[in-house]
Design a protein around this motif. Structure first.
Motif, PDB file in Angstrom:
ATOM      1  N   ASP A  93       0.826  -1.206   0.000  1.00 39.12           N
ATOM      2  CA  ASP A  93       0.000   0.000   0.000  1.00 39.12           C
ATOM      3  C   ASP A  93       0.860   1.256   0.000  1.00 39.12           C
ATOM      4  O   ASP A  93       0.414   2.317  -0.428  1.00 39.12           O
ATOM      5  N   ARG A  94       2.116   1.150   0.473  1.00 36.73           N
ATOM      6  CA  ARG A  94       2.995   2.313   0.552  1.00 36.73           C
ATOM      7  C   ARG A  94       3.994   2.371  -0.591  1.00 36.73           C
ATOM      8  O   ARG A  94       4.815   3.280  -0.640  1.00 36.73           O
ATOM      9  N   LEU A  95       3.952   1.389  -1.501  1.00 39.17           N
ATOM     10  CA  LEU A  95       4.853   1.391  -2.657  1.00 39.17           C
ATOM     11  C   LEU A  95       4.202   2.136  -3.820  1.00 39.17           C
ATOM     12  O   LEU A  95       3.159   1.716  -4.309  1.00 39.17           O
ATOM     13  N   PRO A  96       4.791   3.240  -4.280  1.00 44.08           N
ATOM     14  CA  PRO A  96       4.214   3.926  -5.442  1.00 44.08           C
ATOM     15  C   PRO A  96       4.587   3.209  -6.739  1.00 44.08           C
ATOM     16  O   PRO A  96       5.618   2.548  -6.817  1.00 44.08           O
ATOM     17  N   PHE A  97       3.737   3.330  -7.742  1.00 47.71           N
ATOM     18  CA  PHE A  97       3.989   2.753  -9.060  1.00 47.71           C
ATOM     19  C   PHE A  97       3.660   3.780 -10.129  1.00 47.71           C
ATOM     20  O   PHE A  97       2.717   4.550  -9.974  1.00 47.71           O
ATOM     21  N   ASN A  98       4.425   3.772 -11.216  1.00 45.88           N
ATOM     22  CA  ASN A  98       4.117   4.575 -12.401  1.00 45.88           C
ATOM     23  C   ASN A  98       3.311   3.705 -13.347  1.00 45.88           C
ATOM     24  O   ASN A  98       3.680   2.550 -13.590  1.00 45.88           O
ATOM     25  N   GLN A  99       2.226   4.267 -13.893  1.00 48.52           N
ATOM     26  CA  GLN A  99       1.472   3.511 -14.891  1.00 48.52           C
ATOM     27  C   GLN A  99       2.158   3.677 -16.233  1.00 48.52           C
ATOM     28  O   GLN A  99       2.425   4.788 -16.683  1.00 48.52           O
ATOM     29  N   GLN A 100       2.468   2.559 -16.857  1.00 43.79           N
ATOM     30  CA  GLN A 100       3.190   2.522 -18.122  1.00 43.79           C
ATOM     31  C   GLN A 100       2.207   2.416 -19.289  1.00 43.79           C
ATOM     32  O   GLN A 100       1.047   2.039 -19.096  1.00 43.79           O
ATOM     33  N   PRO A 101       2.648   2.702 -20.508  1.00 34.97           N
ATOM     34  CA  PRO A 101       1.793   2.459 -21.680  1.00 34.97           C
ATOM     35  C   PRO A 101       1.421   0.974 -21.733  1.00 34.97           C
ATOM     36  O   PRO A 101       2.234   0.118 -21.410  1.00 34.97           O
ATOM     37  N   GLY A 102       0.197   0.689 -22.074  1.00 38.68           N
ATOM     38  CA  GLY A 102      -0.275  -0.688 -22.125  1.00 38.68           C
ATOM     39  C   GLY A 102      -0.874  -1.144 -20.799  1.00 38.68           C
ATOM     40  O   GLY A 102      -1.203  -2.307 -20.643  1.00 38.68           O
ATOM     41  N   GLY A 103      -0.966  -0.234 -19.818  1.00 39.76           N
ATOM     42  CA  GLY A 103      -1.624  -0.554 -18.567  1.00 39.76           C
ATOM     43  C   GLY A 103      -0.748  -1.188 -17.502  1.00 39.76           C
ATOM     44  O   GLY A 103      -1.225  -1.499 -16.413  1.00 39.76           O
ATOM     45  N   LEU A 104       0.534  -1.410 -17.772  1.00 40.98           N
ATOM     46  CA  LEU A 104       1.415  -1.993 -16.769  1.00 40.98           C
ATOM     47  C   LEU A 104       1.807  -0.948 -15.723  1.00 40.98           C
ATOM     48  O   LEU A 104       1.786   0.252 -15.988  1.00 40.98           O
ATOM     49  N   TYR A 105       2.168  -1.425 -14.529  1.00 41.27           N
ATOM     50  CA  TYR A 105       2.636  -0.564 -13.443  1.00 41.27           C
ATOM     51  C   TYR A 105       4.088  -0.933 -13.149  1.00 41.27           C
ATOM     52  O   TYR A 105       4.449  -2.115 -13.197  1.00 41.27           O
ATOM     53  N   LEU A 170      11.013   5.367  -7.268  1.00 41.71           N
ATOM     54  CA  LEU A 170      10.192   6.504  -7.706  1.00 41.71           C
ATOM     55  C   LEU A 170      10.273   7.694  -6.763  1.00 41.71           C
ATOM     56  O   LEU A 170      10.515   8.818  -7.195  1.00 41.71           O
ATOM     57  N   SER A 171      10.055   7.486  -5.479  1.00 39.95           N
ATOM     58  CA  SER A 171      10.105   8.608  -4.537  1.00 39.95           C
ATOM     59  C   SER A 171      11.440   8.676  -3.804  1.00 39.95           C
ATOM     60  O   SER A 171      11.726   9.676  -3.153  1.00 39.95           O
ATOM     61  N   GLY A 172      12.248   7.620  -3.897  1.00 42.41           N
ATOM     62  CA  GLY A 172      13.534   7.590  -3.212  1.00 42.41           C
ATOM     63  C   GLY A 172      13.427   7.283  -1.733  1.00 42.41           C
ATOM     64  O   GLY A 172      14.409   7.405  -1.002  1.00 42.41           O
ATOM     65  N   ARG A 173      12.229   6.856  -1.258  1.00 42.63           N
ATOM     66  CA  ARG A 173      12.080   6.538   0.172  1.00 42.63           C
ATOM     67  C   ARG A 173      12.916   5.320   0.530  1.00 42.63           C
ATOM     68  O   ARG A 173      13.019   4.371  -0.243  1.00 42.63           O
ATOM     69  N   THR A 174      13.496   5.357   1.722  1.00 38.06           N
ATOM     70  CA  THR A 174      14.315   4.268   2.221  1.00 38.06           C
ATOM     71  C   THR A 174      13.806   3.830   3.589  1.00 38.06           C
ATOM     72  O   THR A 174      13.113   4.586   4.275  1.00 38.06           O
ATOM     73  N   GLY A 175      14.151   2.632   3.976  1.00 39.41           N
ATOM     74  CA  GLY A 175      13.813   2.124   5.301  1.00 39.41           C
ATOM     75  C   GLY A 175      14.768   1.003   5.657  1.00 39.41           C
ATOM     76  O   GLY A 175      15.475   0.473   4.800  1.00 39.41           O
ATOM     77  N   SER A 176      14.810   0.664   6.944  1.00 41.90           N
ATOM     78  CA  SER A 176      15.693  -0.418   7.372  1.00 41.90           C
ATOM     79  C   SER A 176      15.094  -1.158   8.555  1.00 41.90           C
ATOM     80  O   SER A 176      14.263  -0.617   9.296  1.00 41.90           O
ATOM     81  N   VAL A 177      15.512  -2.407   8.704  1.00 42.43           N
ATOM     82  CA  VAL A 177      15.138  -3.245   9.831  1.00 42.43           C
ATOM     83  C   VAL A 177      16.420  -3.874  10.356  1.00 42.43           C
ATOM     84  O   VAL A 177      17.233  -4.377   9.576  1.00 42.43           O
ATOM     85  N   PHE A 178      16.615  -3.831  11.674  1.00 43.20           N
ATOM     86  CA  PHE A 178      17.746  -4.497  12.316  1.00 43.20           C
ATOM     87  C   PHE A 178      17.187  -5.716  13.038  1.00 43.20           C
ATOM     88  O   PHE A 178      16.251  -5.601  13.807  1.00 43.20           O
ATOM     89  N   TYR A 179      17.763  -6.880  12.784  1.00 43.89           N
ATOM     90  CA  TYR A 179      17.218  -8.150  13.248  1.00 43.89           C
ATOM     91  C   TYR A 179      18.314  -8.919  13.980  1.00 43.89           C
ATOM     92  O   TYR A 179      19.339  -9.273  13.383  1.00 43.89           O
ATOM     93  N   ASP A 180      18.125  -9.186  15.269  1.00 47.26           N
ATOM     94  CA  ASP A 180      19.095  -9.963  16.044  1.00 47.26           C
ATOM     95  C   ASP A 180      18.865 -11.448  15.796  1.00 47.26           C
ATOM     96  O   ASP A 180      17.731 -11.922  15.821  1.00 47.26           O
TER      97      ASP A 180
END
Length: 194
Positions: A93-105, A170-180
């Protein structure tokens, strides 16, 4: 780092060190990053993780700009090491997509991960680019169910902190998870569980 407790009978598990954030100016970081990339480009198996994702992974705390969850399962691999299967679930839900020609994202997601051992030393990691070009019906499933990546890494027995970072293009958003993670020595007993 030394951890002490005042109650008897408790067992303490703590790393001997930590990965600290660098105290350099943006110009110094940019110059060092350019020098590192030039040096790495001459090596086989060069690490091409983007500068933005490198900063997120080098931070003292996990970053929450792009949300995702990480699970790990440890399996016996060889007599000396274990195979760690990861499930990295991104919030569709938080991942943006560009709509491409032919209906693909379309969008691209850069994944990078490495581990820090008990002494606080970073080990060589894994990097992947997920090229997400999907049909409209798949796009609707991604929006509700998300995207999962399943990389594997090989580690010897010991305690680690896995650092997993993601950056969407697309938006350049980053995130991280640290897992022990505790990787058992599967050769110590006849029956061992990860």
């Amino acid at each position: 780092i030394e951890v002490r407790v005042s109650r008897p009978g408790l067992k303490v598990s703590a790393r001997k060190g930590y990965a600290s954030a660098r105290g350099k100016t943006p110009e110094e970081r940019r110059r060092d990053e350019e020098a590192r990339r030039a040096s790495d480009a001459r090596k086989p198996l060069a690490d091409n993780t983007s500068t933005e994702l490198r900063e997120v992974l080098g931070s003292a705390l996990p970053q929450s700009g792009l949300t995702f969850a990480v699970q790990a399962a440890v399996f016996r691999n060889t007599r000396k090491d274990a195979s760690v299967a990861l499930a990295i679930d991104m919030d569709g839900d938080r991942l943006p997509f560009n709509q491409q020609p032919g209906g693909l994202y379309a969008n691209q997601v850069e994944l990078s991960l490495f581990n820090v051992n008990e002494e606080g030393k970073a080990q060589r990691g894994v990097r992947a680019m997920l090229n997400l070009t999907i049909r409209p019906d798949t796009y609707q499933r991604v929006r509700t169910d998300g995207v999962r990546a399943n990389p594997r890494i090989v580690l010897p027995p010991g305690r680690y902190q896995l650092r997993v970072g993601a950056r969407e293009n697309l938006s350049g958003r980053t995130g991280s998870v640290f897992y022990d993670l505790q990787v058992p020595d599967f050769n110590r007993q006849p029956l061992m569980l990860g």
